[in-house]
Design an enzyme around this catalytic site. Structure first.
Site, short mmCIF file in Angstrom:
data_model
loop_
_atom_site.label_atom_id
_atom_site.label_comp_id
_atom_site.label_asym_id
_atom_site.label_seq_id
_atom_site.Cartn_x
_atom_site.Cartn_y
_atom_site.Cartn_z
N PHE A 39 17.00 -28.31 -13.73
CA PHE A 39 17.48 -28.43 -12.86
C PHE A 39 18.88 -30.01 -13.30
O PHE A 39 20.17 -29.36 -13.15
CB PHE A 39 16.83 -29.25 -11.60
N THR A 71 9.73 -24.12 -17.11
CA THR A 71 9.60 -24.70 -15.70
C THR A 71 11.67 -24.42 -15.76
O THR A 71 12.29 -24.57 -14.68
CB THR A 71 9.87 -25.58 -15.56
N THR A 97 5.47 -31.69 -25.16
CA THR A 97 7.45 -32.37 -25.11
C THR A 97 7.74 -33.25 -25.17
O THR A 97 8.64 -33.81 -26.04
CB THR A 97 7.38 -31.51 -23.78
N ALA A 130 15.90 -38.62 -21.71
CA ALA A 130 16.07 -38.61 -20.06
C ALA A 130 14.56 -38.74 -20.09
O ALA A 130 13.63 -38.54 -19.83
CB ALA A 130 16.15 -36.89 -19.30
N TYR A 164 2.53 -37.22 -17.76
CA TYR A 164 4.37 -37.32 -17.81
C TYR A 164 4.39 -38.51 -18.20
O TYR A 164 5.34 -38.91 -18.65
CB TYR A 164 4.76 -36.99 -16.13
N LYS A 202 6.02 -39.82 -21.16
CA LYS A 202 7.57 -40.26 -21.00
C LYS A 202 7.68 -41.88 -22.03
O LYS A 202 8.86 -41.68 -22.99
CB LYS A 202 7.72 -40.21 -20.28
N TYR A 207 13.05 -44.77 -33.99
CA TYR A 207 14.01 -43.95 -34.91
C TYR A 207 15.37 -44.73 -34.80
O TYR A 207 16.27 -44.91 -35.99
CB TYR A 207 14.59 -42.26 -33.75
#
Ligand code: UDP
Length: 315
Positions: free
Chosen positions: A11, A35, A92, A114, A145, A149, A159
């Protein structure tokens, strides 16, 4: 610039692809389509300035060439997904994000993560500013989730500090608009689909919980401003106007002109985890990026409803 948008079929990712192409950049979109949806990019011509690569970022990346910017928008992000694919989400946010950080580091590219308002969990502080450290249950229903994140933010900062990568972190609050997947369970699309079908709008709990909904066109401007700045963040990017879920249901009924009623049902997960209040403090984005949202909720909703009526298969 040559830009990599991971999650470019999603999206928000697909709107970023549009924005970069519009301003003359060259874009590679990478998406596993777990997704993300191909139809989100159907309108984009593959050619000299756009390439689409189907790939899961948790697996070794193919040779994609060099980039000036790498944006990580690849993750399932609906609470329904948290229940069905928690391990993929954790991979992920950890393995996948690290592969993209390695790529950005090797290219000397600016990297934008994000992140999410979910790093604040069920916040005890309102509105949430970036220095609030959050209230996340590490084994709660949303932990896959939220912690993915949070880990992704920590890895991104590491990093930046230890590999010299040029990094930025956006904490994205609830976003809505054209190309939301109609059946992914999130409140905006769910209510629109229900209202257009004349079905009752399913308010979870007592409907007093609040969210603040930012139109995707505003969000994208904030993200591009962050990418183009030298700010590392994290920076909240979202709409600072809070609305209760019941009031939002009524607004959707108004905008669609629907005869639907509102029905109340238990929160989907009795273990909790559904934040009671969420609203960003966007003072940092205002001062450092000169950004704030402009689209009124009623106008953004009207455009989103029109999109759903014209494009999505809702039957
Ligand atoms: N919600 C609701 N009815 C629905 C879907 C969601 O009342 O059919 C509620 C949900 O419980 C939450 C809010 O709307 O309090 C926002 O849900 P969403 O899934 O969009 O995202 P969240 O902000 O919770 O991640």
């Amino acid at each position: 610039m040559r830009v990599l948008v991971a999650g470019g079929g999603g999206f928000i990712g697909s709107h970023l692809v549009d924005r970069f192409l519009d301003r003359g950049d060259t874009v590679v979109a990478i998406d596993s389509f777990v997704t993300g949806r191909r139809q989100n990019l159907d309108h984009v011509d593959v050619g000299d300035r756009f390439e689409l690569v189907e790939h899961d970022i948790t697996l070794e990346l193919p040779d994609l060439g060099r980039f000036d910017a790498v944006l990580n928008f690849a993750s399932p992000a609906s609470p329904d997904d948290f229940a069905t694919m928690p391990i993929q989400i954790l991979d992920t946010g950890s393995i996948g994000n690290r592969r993209l950080l390695d790529l950005a580091t090797a290219c000397g590219a600016r990297f934008l993560l994000a992140s999410t308002s979910e790093v604040y969990g069920d916040p005890q502080v309102h509105p949430q500013s970036e220095n609030y450290v959050g209230s996340v249950d590490p084994v709660g229903p949303r932990s896959c989730y939220d912690e993915a994140k949070r880990f992704a933010e920590a890895m991104t900062v590491a990093y930046g500090n230890h590999r010299g990568t040029d990094v930025a972190i956006a904490r994205i609050f609830n976003t809505y608009g054209e190309r939301m997947a109609p059946f992914d369970g999130r409140v905006v699309n769910t209510f629109i689909v229900q209202a257009l079908a004349g079905l009752p709008l399913t308010v979870h709990g007592d409907g007093t919980q609040t969210r603040s909904f930012c139109h995707v066109s505003d969000l994208v401007e904030g993200l591009v401003a962050l990418l183009d700045s030298d700010c590392r963040g994290p920076v909240n990017v979202g709409e600072p106007t809070e609305v209760a879920v019941t009031a939002f249901a009524e607004m959707v009924i108004d905008v669609t002109g629907s005869s639907s009623s509102v029905t109340y049902m238990p929160l989907p997960d009795q273990r909790g985890g559904d934040p009671q209040r969420r609203c960003p403090d966007i003072g940092l984005a205002r001062s450092v990026l000169g950004w704030e949202p402009r689209v009124r909720l009623v106008d953004g909703l009207t455009a989103t409803v029109a999109h759903f009526q014209g494009v999505e298969q809702l039957g």
